[in-house]
Write a protein that holds these residues in place. Structure first.
Motif, PDB file in Angstrom:
ATOM      1  N   GLU A   1      -9.075   3.059   5.218  1.00 32.75           N
ATOM      2  CA  GLU A   1      -9.661   3.855   4.144  1.00 32.75           C
ATOM      3  C   GLU A   1     -10.804   4.702   4.700  1.00 32.75           C
ATOM      4  O   GLU A   1     -11.616   4.240   5.492  1.00 32.75           O
ATOM      5  CB  GLU A   1     -10.182   2.933   3.036  1.00 32.75           C
ATOM      6  CG  GLU A   1     -10.688   3.676   1.816  1.00 32.75           C
ATOM      7  CD  GLU A   1     -11.066   2.736   0.690  1.00 32.75           C
ATOM      8  OE1 GLU A   1     -11.658   3.214  -0.304  1.00 32.75           O
ATOM      9  OE2 GLU A   1     -10.771   1.525   0.797  1.00 32.75           O
TER      10      GLU A   1
ATOM     11  N   ASP B   1      -5.847   3.306   1.072  1.00 28.52           N
ATOM     12  CA  ASP B   1      -5.403   2.761   2.367  1.00 28.52           C
ATOM     13  C   ASP B   1      -3.884   2.846   2.472  1.00 28.52           C
ATOM     14  O   ASP B   1      -3.217   1.890   2.855  1.00 28.52           O
ATOM     15  CB  ASP B   1      -5.884   1.330   2.553  1.00 28.52           C
ATOM     16  CG  ASP B   1      -5.482   0.425   1.381  1.00 28.52           C
ATOM     17  OD1 ASP B   1      -5.079   0.950   0.327  1.00 28.52           O
ATOM     18  OD2 ASP B   1      -5.567  -0.813   1.532  1.00 28.52           O
ATOM     19  N   ALA B   2      -3.351   3.998   2.117  1.00 31.43           N
ATOM     20  CA  ALA B   2      -1.908   4.189   2.055  1.00 31.43           C
ATOM     21  C   ALA B   2      -1.207   3.792   3.342  1.00 31.43           C
ATOM     22  O   ALA B   2      -1.660   4.106   4.444  1.00 31.43           O
ATOM     23  CB  ALA B   2      -1.601   5.652   1.729  1.00 31.43           C
TER      24      ALA B   2
ATOM     25  N   THR C   1       0.831  -1.219   0.000  1.00 36.80           N
ATOM     26  CA  THR C   1       0.000   0.000   0.000  1.00 36.80           C
ATOM     27  C   THR C   1       0.861   1.264   0.000  1.00 36.80           C
ATOM     28  O   THR C   1       0.410   2.322   0.421  1.00 36.80           O
ATOM     29  CB  THR C   1      -0.936   0.006   1.229  1.00 36.80           C
ATOM     30  OG1 THR C   1      -0.140  -0.073   2.422  1.00 36.80           O
ATOM     31  CG2 THR C   1      -1.908  -1.155   1.183  1.00 36.80           C
TER      32      THR C   1
ATOM     33  N   ASP D   1       2.489   4.587  -0.910  1.00 37.08           N
ATOM     34  CA  ASP D   1       2.010   5.737  -1.682  1.00 37.08           C
ATOM     35  C   ASP D   1       3.140   6.765  -1.767  1.00 37.08           C
ATOM     36  O   ASP D   1       3.313   7.597  -0.877  1.00 37.08           O
ATOM     37  CB  ASP D   1       0.788   6.353  -0.990  1.00 37.08           C
ATOM     38  CG  ASP D   1       0.101   7.411  -1.847  1.00 37.08           C
ATOM     39  OD1 ASP D   1       0.743   7.937  -2.774  1.00 37.08           O
ATOM     40  OD2 ASP D   1      -1.077   7.713  -1.596  1.00 37.08           O
TER      41      ASP D   1
ATOM     42  N   ASN E   1      -0.934   1.081   4.902  1.00 35.74           N
ATOM     43  CA  ASN E   1      -1.726   0.209   5.761  1.00 35.74           C
ATOM     44  C   ASN E   1      -2.633   0.978   6.713  1.00 35.74           C
ATOM     45  O   ASN E   1      -2.941   0.527   7.808  1.00 35.74           O
ATOM     46  CB  ASN E   1      -0.802  -0.721   6.573  1.00 35.74           C
ATOM     47  CG  ASN E   1      -1.560  -1.887   7.185  1.00 35.74           C
ATOM     48  OD1 ASN E   1      -2.534  -2.380   6.608  1.00 35.74           O
ATOM     49  ND2 ASN E   1      -1.122  -2.333   8.344  1.00 35.74           N
TER      50      ASN E   1
ATOM     51  N   VAL F   1      -3.267   6.262  -2.994  1.00 40.62           N
ATOM     52  CA  VAL F   1      -3.687   4.936  -2.536  1.00 40.62           C
ATOM     53  C   VAL F   1      -4.631   5.140  -1.353  1.00 40.62           C
ATOM     54  O   VAL F   1      -4.220   5.704  -0.324  1.00 40.62           O
ATOM     55  CB  VAL F   1      -2.470   4.090  -2.110  1.00 40.62           C
ATOM     56  CG1 VAL F   1      -2.925   2.712  -1.631  1.00 40.62           C
ATOM     57  CG2 VAL F   1      -1.476   3.972  -3.255  1.00 40.62           C
TER      58      VAL F   1
END
Length: 259
Positions: free
Chosen positions: A227, A221-222, A57, A59, A224, A219
């Motif tokens: 969201e 859910d950048a 994840t 970003d 981890n 992203v």
């Protein structure tokens, strides 16, 4: 009746001739870019040590903006000083004598200072992105990648809106010290702490900084993270509502109370 163009020129003169506001904006740019660059270099050096879920994840765009954690502090100070200095110096009486139309006075000030904050915010966002990506090495992204341009422009809008929100709060509280005493702990302690508390984070994610910052994510859910229940533009919209409420509150206080 004071002409709107004359009021705008007056407010521009006030801002550019006060060294504290100029240096505050310069600090916002420098701190954001420098801190973001340092963290990008560190991320590149330690990327292999990251957990697999964090790599999945990752970003790179958001990493470039990590410096905004401190950069937004300078924007808060700038917004508060633009309005609060009028009260602390006693110039508010002179200003309202020259411009008795209080809506014209307040919103001309906010228009000039807000436009300047947005320009500096956009310049800061693009500089932070390009320098950060150059230091991320093979983990970098490009401005042409999906949603990256939106995130970079959004970063500039976020910084500008933080400043404008602070102007509204300062207009309501009529004091630089009181405004800073509330805004700084709110953004850097209360909001951050509550966003990590299981029950409270459901409310904290609708705070202006938490909602507005989602515009900088490519992203969802950048790194981890969870969201958000709204999209990037939805989050920025929530922040705009906070700004509108603060400005309305500032205007009502200015309209109904003596200088």
């Amino acid at each position: 009746m004071a002409a709107a163009s004359a009021v705008l020129r007056s407010e521009w003169t006030k801002i550019r001739t006060v060294s504290s506001t100029v240096w505050t904006l310069a600090s916002a740019l420098f701190v954001t870019v420098a801190m973001g660059a340092g963290l990008c270099a560190l991320t590149n050096a330690t990327f292999d040590d990251m957990r697999e879920v964090e790599k999945a994840t990752f970003d790179p765009t958001l990493v470039s903006f990590y410096g905004m954690i401190l950069g937004q502090l300078a924007m808060v100070v700038f917004g508060v000083l633009v309005v609060g200095t009028e009260y602390s110096s006693g110039m508010i009486r002179t200003s309202l004598a020259a411009v008795p139309q209080r809506a014209t006075f307040l919103f001309s000030k906010i228009a000039v200072a807000g436009a300047l904050a947005l320009v500096v915010g956009l310049a800061t966002s693009f500089l932070a992105f390009f320098l950060g990506q150059s230091l991320l090495g093979p983990h970098r992204t490009s401005l042409g990648a999906d949603n990256v341009l939106r995130a970079v422009i959004g970063g500039g809008l976020y910084m500008g809106l933080i400043a404008i929100f602070s102007m509204g709060v300062a207009a309501m509280l009529r004091s630089s010290m009181l405004s800073l005493g509330i805004l700084v702990p709110f953004f850097f302690l209360v909001s951050q702490i509550l966003s990590a508390v299981p029950k409270a984070k459901e409310v904290a994610r609708y705070f202006p900084d938490q909602a507005g910052s989602t515009i900088m994510r490519v992203v969802p859910d950048a790194m981890n993270s969870e969201e958000a229940p709204y999209g990037p533009w939805g989050g920025l919209g929530i922040m705009v509502l906070w700004v509108a409420v603060a400005l309305l509150g500032g205007y009502l206080v200015l309209k109904r109370r003596d200088a």
